[in-house]
Motif scaffolding. Structure first.
Motif, PDB file in Angstrom:
ATOM      1  N   THR A   1       2.539   1.273  -3.088  1.00 27.49           N
ATOM      2  CA  THR A   1       1.472   2.061  -4.715  1.00 27.49           C
ATOM      3  C   THR A   1       0.974   4.012  -4.115  1.00 27.49           C
ATOM      4  N   ASP A   2       0.628   4.420  -2.620  1.00 29.80           N
ATOM      5  CA  ASP A   2       0.858   5.264  -2.430  1.00 29.80           C
ATOM      6  C   ASP A   2       2.108   6.268  -3.072  1.00 29.80           C
TER       7      ASP A   2
ATOM      8  N   GLN B   1       0.649  -0.772   0.012  1.00 31.09           N
ATOM      9  CA  GLN B   1      -0.252  -0.247   0.163  1.00 31.09           C
ATOM     10  C   GLN B   1       0.616   0.812   0.066  1.00 31.09           C
TER      11      GLN B   1
ATOM     12  N   ARG C   1      -3.289  -2.608  -6.049  1.00 34.39           N
ATOM     13  CA  ARG C   1      -2.286  -1.811  -4.746  1.00 34.39           C
ATOM     14  C   ARG C   1      -1.456  -2.786  -4.015  1.00 34.39           C
TER      15      ARG C   1
END
Length: 981
Positions: A672-673, A669, A706
């Motif tokens: 991905t962010d 995550q 994600r």
């Protein structure tokens, strides 16, 4: 005796705890034996007056004349001190009151080994069976009473320890020698064959080192040989029975209790090996099969009993193996692993009470000294000593450890051994645990002479443990600094060769290069050099514990050079051992992180704070991105800041992952962010010149799910919408895409915006209008394109346009039904991928992405379920592979156990893929075959040291199970394609 003498206050001053009982018993005994009155004050010199009084009463019942003789001879204090120190020896005197005469005179200095042998052999001469056992054990305990008496009479038991320990070892050897003499009369073989059988008993451990406890197991190895024409095979047969009978004489049930356990488990092959071997058999085993820790055990080997010539030849033949052991591959690692296994096996409630095996215990001292001996004893026979204390003195004499450190640890070791002696002497029971009972601690304090109270003893013991915990650092690593110093300490002069040998032994591949780094870090008179000289010994140990010590030390030098005299960095190293330890762990585990830290050295400050190492939220990243774009007029300037921010956040996530502060889900995550924030900023910059075109970026593949790892590409689609009638929007939108590629380009941490999943693949335009997507999907869309949309997720750009694209994608990716032909097409393409896309020469079982049971198998399995059932099962409408798999199991579309197998394989392959990047700083989809590389990956996946093979076996097993599920559920058993080579 006057009543005043038995006042409770007087008894309390003498050290009694049970005052009422003591007064009643003492009054009664004095009345029966008036000569006892003169000895009452001697109870003050008894560690446990209550115990001494109890045993005195029993002795008076058994032998009043014997006790009276002692009291009249002025030996009352000796008697009471022994009775209050050892209920085990008190029980012996109660059983054998005739031996009370031993205490008439002060105990003599312990005898020589030969004197003990002569005495015990004379006692068992001509005897067998029960008579021999009784004579041997009573004779042994007579000498034990005298050794204990001499020990307890010393004003400083710490100083006397080596003499006592040596005497106990010599007495044990004499007992074995006499027991072997008995065995020769007991075994059922012809006397001539028995007399021609040579049998040597080799002492190991503390017995071999002449540093035995009051009640240790006696570790031995047996060596047999035929003499005067007797064949060795026959000698081994007879020797085995002799060994068994020898042990029985020591340990079998008899009128007089057993002496101690004879432990033969350090022999070749341990419990599974032959009890007795010839000398040549021993040598053959050590040449071919022995492990590193076995040579460490042989360090103490010494002829203890039996045939002296054979024992000496054994020691002579074995010595070359011992003193070349440190050259063996992974020797130190194997020894350390053995030490860690011993610690791990300790019950949780014993760890903090252990005198021997716990942190700061005897084993820590012995391990470090033995390791130094094995490293430096290769070339210097001056340190080839069996005794721990003699070895420590020799290491100091030869300049391998500092004299001050050696003196301190000599004392600490003796203190721990005295405590161990006293707790064993108390009941003649094998134990290494400090008592917890307040009264028992008080008694131990009195018997050891180390404190006047139980509380004071515990405090002193804890201080010793604290010092011993730093032993390995201070004795092993600190002298390395002296080896590179311009002006080494006067009494500490490791040559560069000796220092290099020490570094090589603990895992440095380039020890001379490491010495160069140490010299550069600690040289000069700067504040930085001063702090590094203080810290580096501990840090060297931590580097050695890491996967690649050379990488770690080099990276630390580069980082230190980059930060120079930065106050915060030096303060962190000096004041936060946790931060320094974390830093060394990461630097010796990851080339990827070492390279990034070299570019962003200020990130080292994060090691001090868990909060700094937590992944940042997407909202905070987007806020920073917006501020960066708004602040810079120049696109190049803004893009440079965005690249640096992305590197920084990827570095933060890499450190968090290595230290185990985030789960694999949180890591994915976070990556991905970070990618989304970078793409958002790049889109904003690229659209500055074309503000009239709406654009959105759609994440695909693992990015859309994600599920990014380190080194993952960012699969994306671009969608745009120009003003009605604008014929230039397609060209200008394509220009925005090209500009985004330029602005996000980064040679250090590549970000590849991969548009390969767009309609028509590489032959289609890089961006389409929403209307074009709609027309294409309505008329030309193939099943694989619907499949690729399963993980499509809008991540940046105009929200309205993105929502419309998502609605369009839902119509395509969640069809009401899937025809048999479309299902066959999905299977056909998957089989083609397996046959054609696997790199040439790649082993299918090791490819993390396309291999059997790896990421591709799990993802295609789940995606086929989504295509067939997501229209009716809302839980399947997700871009996440694992979330969809969980929903499929919940809906009964896949067996729960099968889902678990697929989940485990996907997770393990994902972790391994990221670990390969972190370890090598290169993207690779293949599980390494090189053992060193595989070990690096294993350590990053939180396996213990030396687990390369275990990781390999685990991965192959997990993916094999997943492949079986995949073939059954995806192809059907009859349809599985032939495995590719």
């Amino acid at each position: 005796m006057p009543r005043a003498a038995t006042a409770l206050s007087d008894l309390a001053r003498l050290g009694f705890a049970e005052l009422g009982t003591a007064r009643e018993r003492l009054d009664r005994l004095v009345e029966a034996t008036p000569s006892l009155a003169s000895a009452v004050a001697s109870f003050a010199r008894s560690p446990d007056p209550d115990q001494a009084l109890l045993h005195l009463e029993r002795l008076l019942e058994r032998s009043p004349d014997g006790v009276a003789a002692l009291l009249e001879a002025g030996a009352g204090e000796r008697l009471l001190r022994l009775l209050g120190s050892s209920s085990g020896l008190a029980e012996f005197l109660v059983r054998r009151p005739a031996e009370l005469g031993l205490l008439l005179q002060p105990a003599p200095v312990p005898r020589s080994r030969d004197a003990y042998v002569d005495d015990l052999q004379s006692r068992v001469a001509g005897l067998v069976d029960e008579e021999a056992r009784l004579a041997l054990r009573v004779g042994y305990r007579r000498h034990l009473v005298q050794i204990a008496g001499w020990d307890l009479d010393r004003p400083d038991p710490v100083e006397a320890l080596p003499v006592v320990a040596a005497a106990l070892a010599d007495l044990a050897g004499a007992a074995l020698h006499a027991a072997l003499d008995v065995a020769r009369r007991e075994v059922p073989f012809p006397a001539d064959d028995v007399s021609r059988t040579r049998l040597a008993v080799i002492g190991m451990g503390k017995a071999g080192a002449r540093e035995l406890n009051y009640l240790s197991d006696v570790d031995v190895v047996w060596v047999a040989e035929g003499a005067d024409g007797l064949e060795n095979g026959r000698a081994v047969e007879i020797g085995t029975r002799l060994a068994v009978h020898t042990v029985r004489a020591i340990t079998d049930l008899a009128l007089e209790p057993e002496l101690w356990e004879v432990d033969s488990n350090l022999r070749p092959e341990g419990k599974d090996g032959a009890l007795v071997r010839t000398l040549e058999s021993h040598v053959a085993y050590y040449e071919r099969w022995a492990k590193g820790w076995e040579f460490q055990a042989l360090l103490k080997a010494r002829p203890l009993a039996g045939d002296v010539d054979l024992g000496d030849r054994y020691a002579e033949r074995i010595a070359p193996f011992v003193w070349s052991a440190a050259q063996r591959e992974a020797f130190v690692e194997s020894v350390q692993a053995m030490r860690e296994r011993v610690t791990d096996l300790l019950p949780a409630d014993e760890v903090d009470r252990q005198l021997k095996l716990g942190p700061g215990g005897l084993r820590d001292v012995e391990f470090t000294i033995q390791l130094l001996q094995l490293v430096h004893g290769q070339a210097d026979d001056g340190v080839r000593q069996r005794s721990t204390l003699e070895a420590l003195a020799a290491l100091a004499r030869r300049g391998y450890v500092g004299r001050a450190e050696a003196a301190e640890f000599d004392r600490d070791y003796r203190v721990l051994r005295v405590l161990e002696h006293r707790v064993q002497l108390a009941h003649l029971r094998r134990t290494h645990l400090m008592p917890t009972d307040e009264n028992a601690l008080r008694v131990l304090a009195r018997s050891s002479g180390l404190s006047s109270s139980g509380t004071g003893l515990v405090e002193a013991w804890r201080e010793v443990k604290r010092r011993v915990r730093t032993l390995h650092e201070r004795l092993f690593y600190r002298p390395l600094l002296s080896a590179v110093a311009a002006r080494p300490e006067e009494d500490l002069a490791l040559s560069s060769d000796q220092a290099a040998a020490r570094l090589a032994a603990i895992g440095f591949s380039d020890p001379r290069g490491a010495l160069g780094h140490i010299a550069a870090l600690t040289g000069g008179v700067s504040r930085r050099a001063s702090i590094q000289r203080h810290l580096l010994p501990a840090m060297l140990q931590w580097f050695a514990d890491g996967t690649d010590p050379d990488l770690g030390l080099l990276a630390f030098r580069r980082l230190s050079d980059g930060l120079g005299e930065s106050y915060w960095f030096l303060r962190m190293l000096r004041d936060s051992s946790g931060a320094a330890h974390r830093l060394t762990t990461v630097l010796s585990s990851s080339t990827f992180v070492a390279d990034l830290l070299d570019r962003s050295p200020e990130a080292a400050a994060w090691f001090e704070s868990d909060a700094e190492l937590r992944p940042r939220t997407l909202a905070s990243l987007l806020d920073e991105t917006s501020a960066t774009v708004a602040r810079h007029e120049s696109k190049e300037g803004a893009a440079g800041v965005l690249r640096q921010a992305r590197r920084r956040e990827v570095l933060r996530l890499a450190i968090s992952g290595i230290l185990g502060l985030v789960t694999i889900d949180q890591l994915a995550q976070g990556l991905t962010d970070v990618t989304t924030a970078t793409i958002t900023g790049a889109l904003a910059l690229a659209r500055r010149d074309v503000p009239d075109i709406e654009m959105a970026v759609v994440a695909m593949g693992r990015y859309g799910g994600r599920e990014l790892g380190f080194g993952s590409d960012a699969d994306v689609l671009f969608v745009h919408r120009g003003a009605e009638g604008d014929d230039t929007s397609q060209r200008r939108a394509a220009g925005v895409v090209a500009e985004m590629g330029r602005l996000t380009s980064d040679a250090l941490v590549p970000l590849d915006l991969d548009t390969g999943l767009r309609p028509e693949g590489g032959n289609g335009p890089v961006t389409r209008s929403l209307a074009s997507y709609r027309a294409y999907y309505a008329r030309w869309s193939l099943t694989w394109e619907a499949q690729s949309l399963l993980r499509a997720r809008v991540v940046a750009g105009d929200a309205g346009l993105g929502a419309e694209f998502t609605a369009l994608a839902d119509e395509v990716r969640y069809p009401a039904s899937l025809s048999d032909q479309e299902v066959r097409e999905v299977k056909r393409i998957k089989a083609r991928v397996e046959a054609e896309r696997l790199p040439k020469g790649a082993e299918p079982s090791r490819h993390l992405k396309l291999g059997r049971g790896s990421l591709s198998d799990v993802e295609w399995f789940v995606q086929l379920l989504q295509l067939r059932h997501a229209h009716d099962v809302p839980g399947l409408r997700t871009t996440s592979t694992l979330t969809a798999l969980e929903a499929a199991a919940a809906a009964g579309l896949v067996d729960v156990e099968d889902a678990a197998k697929l989940h485990d394989a996907w997770l393990m392959a994902s972790r391994a893929r990221s670990a390969v990047v972190l370890w090598t700083s290169r993207t690779s989809d293949v599980l390494p075959t090189d053992r060193r590389q595989l070990e690096g990956v294993a350590r990053l996946m939180e396996y213990p040291p030396g687990s390369a093979t275990r990781l390999e076996e685990d991965y192959l097993a997990v993916t094999r199970r997943a492949r079986a599920v995949f073939e059954r559920g995806f192809y059907g058993l009859d349809e599985a394609p032939e495995p590719t080579a």
